[in-house]
Design an enzyme around this catalytic site. Structure first.
Site, short mmCIF file in Angstrom:
data_model
loop_
_atom_site.label_atom_id
_atom_site.label_comp_id
_atom_site.label_asym_id
_atom_site.label_seq_id
_atom_site.Cartn_x
_atom_site.Cartn_y
_atom_site.Cartn_z
N SER A 206 5.44 -7.04 3.46
CA SER A 206 5.88 -7.13 4.93
C SER A 206 6.66 -8.62 4.76
O SER A 206 6.54 -9.43 3.96
CB SER A 206 4.86 -7.38 5.92
OG SER A 206 3.82 -8.23 5.52
N GLU B 201 9.70 -3.63 13.01
CA GLU B 201 9.21 -2.57 12.07
C GLU B 201 7.70 -2.25 12.81
O GLU B 201 6.79 -3.01 12.91
CB GLU B 201 9.04 -3.23 10.69
CG GLU B 201 8.42 -2.22 9.83
CD GLU B 201 8.47 -2.90 8.26
OE1 GLU B 201 7.68 -4.01 8.37
OE2 GLU B 201 8.69 -2.21 7.41
N CYS C 239 9.79 1.95 3.17
CA CYS C 239 10.62 0.71 3.74
C CYS C 239 11.88 1.11 3.75
O CYS C 239 12.74 0.30 4.23
CB CYS C 239 10.47 -0.31 2.33
SG CYS C 239 10.89 0.37 0.90
N PHE D 39 0.72 -1.24 0.04
CA PHE D 39 0.05 0.18 0.13
C PHE D 39 0.74 1.10 -0.01
O PHE D 39 0.33 2.29 -0.27
CB PHE D 39 -0.83 -0.09 1.03
CG PHE D 39 -0.30 0.35 2.50
CD1 PHE D 39 -0.22 2.08 2.77
CD2 PHE D 39 0.37 -0.46 3.45
CE1 PHE D 39 0.32 2.11 3.95
CE2 PHE D 39 1.12 -0.15 4.47
CZ PHE D 39 0.96 1.21 4.81
P1 NAD Z 1 1.47 -6.66 3.26
O1 NAD Z 1 2.46 -7.59 3.41
O2 NAD Z 1 0.44 -6.55 4.24
O3 NAD Z 1 0.90 -6.57 1.74
C1 NAD Z 1 1.51 -6.74 0.71
C2 NAD Z 1 0.87 -7.50 -0.40
O4 NAD Z 1 0.44 -8.60 0.13
C3 NAD Z 1 -0.77 -6.77 -0.74
O5 NAD Z 1 -0.83 -6.99 -1.90
C4 NAD Z 1 -1.67 -7.51 0.00
O6 NAD Z 1 -2.72 -7.75 -0.59
C5 NAD Z 1 -0.81 -9.14 -0.02
N1 NAD Z 1 -1.34 -9.97 1.39
C6 NAD Z 1 -1.43 -9.40 2.70
N2 NAD Z 1 -1.74 -10.36 3.38
C7 NAD Z 1 -1.42 -11.41 2.76
C8 NAD Z 1 -1.55 -12.86 3.07
N3 NAD Z 1 -1.77 -13.24 4.06
N4 NAD Z 1 -1.31 -13.90 2.07
C9 NAD Z 1 -1.15 -13.69 0.62
N5 NAD Z 1 -0.94 -12.21 0.45
C10 NAD Z 1 -1.26 -11.22 1.25
O7 NAD Z 1 2.20 -5.37 3.13
P2 NAD Z 1 1.64 -3.57 3.35
O8 NAD Z 1 1.15 -3.28 4.52
O9 NAD Z 1 0.76 -3.41 1.92
O10 NAD Z 1 3.05 -2.91 3.06
C11 NAD Z 1 4.03 -2.50 3.98
C12 NAD Z 1 4.99 -3.37 3.96
O11 NAD Z 1 5.92 -3.50 3.00
C13 NAD Z 1 6.21 -3.10 5.13
O12 NAD Z 1 6.78 -4.10 5.86
C14 NAD Z 1 7.11 -2.48 4.16
O13 NAD Z 1 8.59 -2.48 4.93
C15 NAD Z 1 7.21 -3.29 3.12
N6 NAD Z 1 7.89 -2.76 2.04
C16 NAD Z 1 8.97 -3.13 1.57
C17 NAD Z 1 9.66 -2.59 0.51
C18 NAD Z 1 10.79 -3.07 0.16
O14 NAD Z 1 11.52 -2.64 -1.07
N7 NAD Z 1 11.77 -4.11 0.77
C19 NAD Z 1 9.07 -1.49 -0.26
C20 NAD Z 1 7.91 -1.16 0.15
C21 NAD Z 1 7.43 -1.78 1.32
#
Ligand code: NAD
Length: 487
Positions: free
Chosen positions: A231, A385, A286, A154
């Site tokens: 995440s 985090e 991130c 997001f």
């Molecule tokens: P998230 O892991 O909740 O969701 C990411 C994606 O996974 C979304 O499309 C979501 O629909 C899907 N998802 C969520 N729960 C799931 C499940 N149980 N099974 C399968 N798919 C699932 O992450 P978020 O809250 O949208 O984003 C924030 C996180 O992303 C933070 O931890 C941040 O550090 C990380 N992030 C990392 C980078 C990087 O380059 N390393 C960049 C941006 C964000």
């Protein structure tokens, strides 16, 4: 809302047509006001299958399309993204909450990837050697693999899909995007513009959804590979699930990054860089640095100036040009950050600036910048985090201790050093264990022509996003070994 006052619906884009996902979904709200202005329904396994089947069919002709012809829609895409940059940024702020300047910046960062992917004719060339063996010439070629899917988070709903889409299609693959369900309209607009740019039916598709759609993509037999950002627990799940189904995977996970401020650092640069990195995007980057590891000799002055500057950060509706920090994206996330602040305070951490007390607009998910001092490097506050506007200051005796705090983290997305010493900078480059390292730069974000690093629990896989790594991730190399007896 639409004219008849119904919430707008985010739609799938499958095989060149807009469709409605089959399952119930969730409302989409403006985090600055709490107003629910839209809805996103979720895709079922069958919806995902429709998108992947259309993409697999499109692959057969797209892979054979001359690369110059494949690039023409990308050139138009860059132009369309630029023409729509402001409209896209406003849409993004409405469903994410971030400051307009941050939204414009992320779209620019996304466009940069379109520009780099337009270099695919050169970047896809893998090598040729005459006389590689007696009478033998050898040539390596990079070939597309099929359907790739990207599952995105997001916090950068425009930039992160663009880490993947341009490279996947430039190299001759077809592409299915599954964006975050929290802000589905920005990615939908990205796909609308891709359609307008002229990609043939099925080359770029979109499915909205949650775990069901993600798991369907990760196990679908016609998906060749998965790019994931989110995440760490979900990155690990996606990496394991997709790999166990024979796919290549790049999965970027969560982070808890550090800035190190040494005793000789330029304080103006260090304070400004640290505040920018910790609080921009409301700490939801991130590459944010929510832990500042500061040498004892400069700690008190740094802390005082930092708290003063953090207290001046203008918190408000992201659409207001003056705003430096918008709300958190959901109410639940805001509550979780407040719980973490409460818990840290109750366990005796020193609160230097309390974001719960900040003057913020009513109605949205606002929280002011929060700073804790003299935080133990082993505490939850310093290690886990939170993904919000909370900065922990850790006092260390010297540079060696600072390095050991950085390297003890389970994550390794980024780290930054503020120093005026070349020797410290060199040691940092050699010894700090993170994928993106900044020196006198608050947020160590590489340009699109370099890959976006990430190590330890921040990355699962080998080839990263952006640049040359992206070209290699989306292609497979074949080597031709040729001998012609009549030569
Ligand atoms: P998230 O892991 O909740 O969701 C990411 C994606 O996974 C979304 O499309 C979501 O629909 C899907 N998802 C969520 N729960 C799931 C499940 N149980 N099974 C399968 N798919 C699932 O992450 P978020 O809250 O949208 O984003 C924030 C996180 O992303 C933070 O931890 C941040 O550090 C990380 N992030 C990392 C980078 C990087 O380059 N390393 C960049 C941006 C964000």
């Amino acid at each position: 809302m639409t004219d008849d006052n119904k919430p707008v619906q985010a739609r799938n884009f499958v095989g060149g047509a807009w469709t409605t996902p089959s399952a119930e979904g969730r409302p989409v709200e403006n985090p600055a006001t709490g107003e629910e202005f839209g809805e996103v329904r979720f895709s079922t396994e069958s919806d995902v299958d429709d998108a992947v089947s259309a993409a697999a069919e499109a692959f057969e002709s797209w892979r054979r399309t001359p690369i110059e012809d494949r690039l023409q829609p990308l050139f138009r895409y860059k132009q369309l993204l630029e023409e729509h940059q402001d409209e896209l940024a406003r849409e993004l702020v409405r469903e994410h909450g971030k400051a307009l300047s941050e939204a414009r910046g992320e779209i620019r960062r996304g466009i940069e990837n379109v520009e780099v992917a337009c270099g695919a004719p050169t970047m896809m060339q893998a090598g040729h050697l005459q006389h590689a063996a007696p009478d033998i010439d050898e040539t390596a070629v990079r070939k597309p693999l099929g359907v790739f899917a990207a599952i995105t988070p997001f916090n950068f709903p425009a930039m992160i899909p663009l880490w993947f889409l341009p490279y996947a299609v430039a190299t001759g693959n077809t592409f299915v995007l599954k964006p975050s369900e929290r802000n589905p309209f920005t990615p939908t607009k990205l796909v609308e513009l891709a359609h307008e740019a002229g990609f043939p039916e099925g080359v770029v598709s979109l499915v909205h959804g949650d775990k069901t759609a993600v798991d369907a993509l990760c196990s679908h037999p016609d998906v060749a590979g998965i790019s994931f950002v989110g995440s760490t627990p979900i990155a690990r799940h996606v990496y394991e699930t997709a790999a166990s189904h024979g796919k290549r995977v790049q999965a970027q996970g969560g982070a808890k990054n550090h800035v190190v401020v040494t005793a000789n650092a330029d304080l103006d640069t260090a304070v400004e860089g640290t505040v920018g990195s910790a609080f921009a995007n409301t700490g939801q980057r991130c590459l944010a640095n929510p832990v500042a590891v500061v040498e004892d000799g400069i700690y008190d002055e740094f802390a005082e100036r930092l708290v003063e500057r953090a207290g001046e950060v203008v918190v408000g509706d992201g659409l207001d040009e003056e705003t430096e920090m918008g709300p958190l994206t959901t109410g639940a996330h805001r509550e979780s950050i407040i719980d973490a602040i409460d818990a840290a305070t109750e366990s005796g951490a020193t609160l230097l600036l309390d974001g719960r007390e900040a003057e913020v607009p009513d109605g949205g998910h606002f929280l002011g910048p929060t700073v804790f001092g003299d935080v133990s490097p082993d505490s939850t506050l310093a290690r886990d985090e939170l993904f919000g506007p909370v900065l922990a200051l850790v006092r260390v005796a010297d540079f060696d201790e600072a390095l050991s705090v950085v390297n003890a983290s389970e994550f390794g997305n980024a780290a930054s050093l503020f120093t005026t010493s070349g020797g410290e900078a060199q040691r940092f480059r050699h010894e700090a264990d993170a994928g993106n390292l900044g020196v006198n730069v608050g947020t160590a974000a590489p340009m699109a022509f370099f890959h976006f690093g990430g190590a330890k629990a921040s990355f699962f896989g080998d080839l990263h996003a952006q640049g040359d790594d992206a070209i290699r991730f989306y292609t497979d190399e074949t080597v031709y070994i040729e001998r012609w007896p009549d030569a």
